[in-house]
Design a protein around this motif. Structure first.
Motif, PDB file in Angstrom:
ATOM      1  N   ALA A 127       0.831  -1.211   0.000  1.00 55.37           N
ATOM      2  CA  ALA A 127       0.000   0.000   0.000  1.00 55.37           C
ATOM      3  C   ALA A 127       0.861   1.254   0.000  1.00 55.37           C
ATOM      4  CB  ALA A 127      -0.928  -0.008   1.212  1.00 55.37           C
ATOM      5  N   ALA A 128       1.984   1.231   0.709  1.00 59.04           N
ATOM      6  CA  ALA A 128       2.876   2.388   0.730  1.00 59.04           C
ATOM      7  C   ALA A 128       3.446   2.664  -0.659  1.00 59.04           C
ATOM      8  CB  ALA A 128       4.004   2.165   1.736  1.00 59.04           C
ATOM      9  N   LEU A 129       3.808   1.614  -1.377  1.00 58.62           N
ATOM     10  CA  LEU A 129       4.292   1.792  -2.743  1.00 58.62           C
ATOM     11  C   LEU A 129       3.197   2.361  -3.640  1.00 58.62           C
ATOM     12  CD1 LEU A 129       6.404  -1.430  -3.407  1.00 58.62           C
ATOM     13  CD2 LEU A 129       7.256   0.912  -3.208  1.00 58.62           C
ATOM     14  N   GLU A 130       1.977   1.839  -3.494  1.00 53.06           N
ATOM     15  CA  GLU A 130       0.864   2.341  -4.285  1.00 53.06           C
ATOM     16  C   GLU A 130       0.602   3.823  -3.979  1.00 53.06           C
ATOM     17  OE1 GLU A 130      -1.641   0.586  -6.546  1.00 53.06           O
ATOM     18  OE2 GLU A 130       0.332  -0.314  -6.798  1.00 53.06           O
ATOM     19  N   PHE A 131       0.675   4.182  -2.697  1.00 52.43           N
ATOM     20  CA  PHE A 131       0.447   5.571  -2.295  1.00 52.43           C
ATOM     21  C   PHE A 131       1.510   6.486  -2.882  1.00 52.43           C
ATOM     22  CE2 PHE A 131       1.241   8.973   0.908  1.00 52.43           C
ATOM     23  CZ  PHE A 131       0.064   9.690   0.704  1.00 52.43           C
ATOM     24  N   LYS A 132       2.750   6.058  -2.825  1.00 47.22           N
ATOM     25  CA  LYS A 132       3.842   6.883  -3.344  1.00 47.22           C
ATOM     26  C   LYS A 132       3.655   7.135  -4.837  1.00 47.22           C
ATOM     27  CE  LYS A 132       8.824   7.468  -3.263  1.00 47.22           C
ATOM     28  NZ  LYS A 132      10.109   7.016  -2.698  1.00 47.22           N
ATOM     29  N   HIS A 133       3.237   6.127  -5.569  1.00 49.25           N
ATOM     30  CA  HIS A 133       3.014   6.300  -7.006  1.00 49.25           C
ATOM     31  C   HIS A 133       1.774   7.147  -7.277  1.00 49.25           C
ATOM     32  CE1 HIS A 133       5.262   2.225  -7.335  1.00 49.25           C
ATOM     33  NE2 HIS A 133       6.107   3.231  -7.300  1.00 49.25           N
ATOM     34  N   ALA A 134       0.756   7.031  -6.410  1.00 49.09           N
ATOM     35  CA  ALA A 134      -0.501   7.759  -6.616  1.00 49.09           C
ATOM     36  C   ALA A 134      -0.359   9.254  -6.370  1.00 49.09           C
ATOM     37  CB  ALA A 134      -1.589   7.189  -5.703  1.00 49.09           C
ATOM     38  N   LEU A 135       0.654   9.663  -5.625  1.00 51.99           N
ATOM     39  CA  LEU A 135       0.833  11.088  -5.332  1.00 51.99           C
ATOM     40  C   LEU A 135       1.002  11.911  -6.600  1.00 51.99           C
ATOM     41  CD1 LEU A 135       3.225  10.935  -2.240  1.00 51.99           C
ATOM     42  CD2 LEU A 135       0.800  11.524  -2.259  1.00 51.99           C
ATOM     43  N   ASN A 137      -0.492  11.105  -9.455  1.00 54.81           N
ATOM     44  CA  ASN A 137      -1.612  10.770 -10.329  1.00 54.81           C
ATOM     45  C   ASN A 137      -2.732  11.777 -10.115  1.00 54.81           C
ATOM     46  OD1 ASN A 137      -3.873   9.619 -11.591  1.00 54.81           O
ATOM     47  ND2 ASN A 137      -3.177   7.524 -11.167  1.00 54.81           N
ATOM     48  N   ASP A 138      -3.100  12.506 -11.134  1.00 51.76           N
ATOM     49  CA  ASP A 138      -4.130  13.548 -11.018  1.00 51.76           C
ATOM     50  C   ASP A 138      -5.488  12.991 -10.593  1.00 51.76           C
ATOM     51  OD1 ASP A 138      -2.284  15.414 -11.783  1.00 51.76           O
ATOM     52  OD2 ASP A 138      -2.857  15.394 -13.899  1.00 51.76           O
ATOM     53  N   GLN A 139      -5.682  11.700 -10.747  1.00 49.27           N
ATOM     54  CA  GLN A 139      -6.960  11.082 -10.403  1.00 49.27           C
ATOM     55  C   GLN A 139      -7.297  11.278  -8.922  1.00 49.27           C
ATOM     56  OE1 GLN A 139      -7.067   6.875 -11.181  1.00 49.27           O
ATOM     57  NE2 GLN A 139      -8.854   6.526  -9.894  1.00 49.27           N
ATOM     58  N   TYR A 140      -6.271  11.264  -8.053  1.00 49.61           N
ATOM     59  CA  TYR A 140      -6.523  11.293  -6.613  1.00 49.61           C
ATOM     60  C   TYR A 140      -6.491  12.697  -6.022  1.00 49.61           C
ATOM     61  CZ  TYR A 140      -5.919   6.322  -7.217  1.00 49.61           C
ATOM     62  OH  TYR A 140      -6.049   5.029  -7.652  1.00 49.61           O
TER      63      TYR A 140
END
Length: 279
Positions: A127-135, A137-140
């Motif tokens: 989840a931490a890896l996913e969060f780091k990549h999502a930062l 991402n304009d979607q979030y």
């Protein structure tokens, strides 16, 4: 941090709202008002020794596509579980970041901790890896800030290949805590293909009353001889896993000790022991 990981066994709700549940997973996000940090904790199914052994045989793996890199390979089931709760998890984090007045100008940058015990620890890493990549991402639509992401796990099993472990080492501020001869961190290794990330803090004595402060982990080593720093890719190596045989990887466990060692204590916190009794 161990008390946060234990919340997965003890709490169903908090001030933010309903706990995230999906199949065997429970997760939530909240603000520690004292330390001014955001904490995301994860819990999954409690497995028996027999179930862990069966998982080694039945495990499915796949190659993970990350920004500018393809990793071969990680545990399919755990990654799928994280993806199932990702949207809810990120919405909760975003809600805290945008509604709480913690990170205004002149205050510390937002620190987000990911933690969990056992399989919950593996989910926290993913989840931490996913969060780091999502930062990015304009979607979030996360606030445009510099984030301090930290991961601390307890009794965490292996998640993927040595390539994945090295990627985690490079991209996350992370360490894992192991307890005595706990079976889960070292025996869950299908066909010898999975390897741990660094850094390991090994509690060699189950009754160690170590200082559990996460703010200065190195102070733990100075203050108690029962806690050791173990680096997985250096020193005394196990050719099969690349882990330090002087720490948890070099222990042996009988089935009757497995449950006790796996649940702690970790810095005076025993997982599943709550104010209302053992869950």
């Amino acid at each position: 941090m161990a008390r946060y990981a234990n919340l997965g066994y003890c709490l169903d709700n908090n001030e933010v709202g309903k706990v995230i549940r999906r199949k065997d997973i429970k997760a939530d996000v909240f603000i520690d008002s004292l330390d001014k940090v955001i904490v995301a904790y994860f819990k999954s199914k409690v497995m028996t020794v027999g179930e862990w052994k069966a998982r080694n045989i039945q495990l499915m793996k796949f190659s993970l596509k990350l920004p500018n890199k393809k990793i071969s390979y990680i545990d399919t089931k755990w990654y799928t579980e994280v993806r199932l709760i990702r949207e809810q998890l990120f919405r909760k984090i975003n809600h805290l970041l945008t509604t709480e007045n913690l990170y205004i100008s002149g205050k510390p940058l937002p620190t987000v901790y990911f933690t969990g015990h056992g399989i919950g620890g593996a989910l926290a890493v993913l989840a931490a890896l996913e969060f780091k990549h999502a930062l990015h991402n304009d979607q979030y639509k996360f606030p445009e800030l510099v984030y301090d992401i930290k991961v601390v796990t307890f009794g965490q099993p292996r998640i993927g290949s040595s390539e994945f472990a090295e990627y985690v080492n490079k991209h996350l501020n992370i360490f894992r805590v192991t307890n005595a001869d706990d079976f889960v961190p070292r025996d869950v290794n299908p066909r010898g293909e999975f390897e741990h990330h660094e850094l390991e803090y090994w509690i060699s004595e189950p009754d160690c009353h170590c200082d559990g402060s996460i703010k200065n982990p190195m102070s733990l080593i100075e203050n108690d001889k029962a806690l050791f720093v173990c680096r997985g890719f250096k020193g005394n190596r196990n050719e099969r896993t690349g882990e330090n045989l002087e720490c948890n990887a070099g222990q042996s466990t009988s089935n009757d000790r497995y449950m006790a060692s796996h649940y702690g204590p970790y810095f005076d916190i025993t997982m599943r022991e709550c104010l209302g009794g053992d869950l």
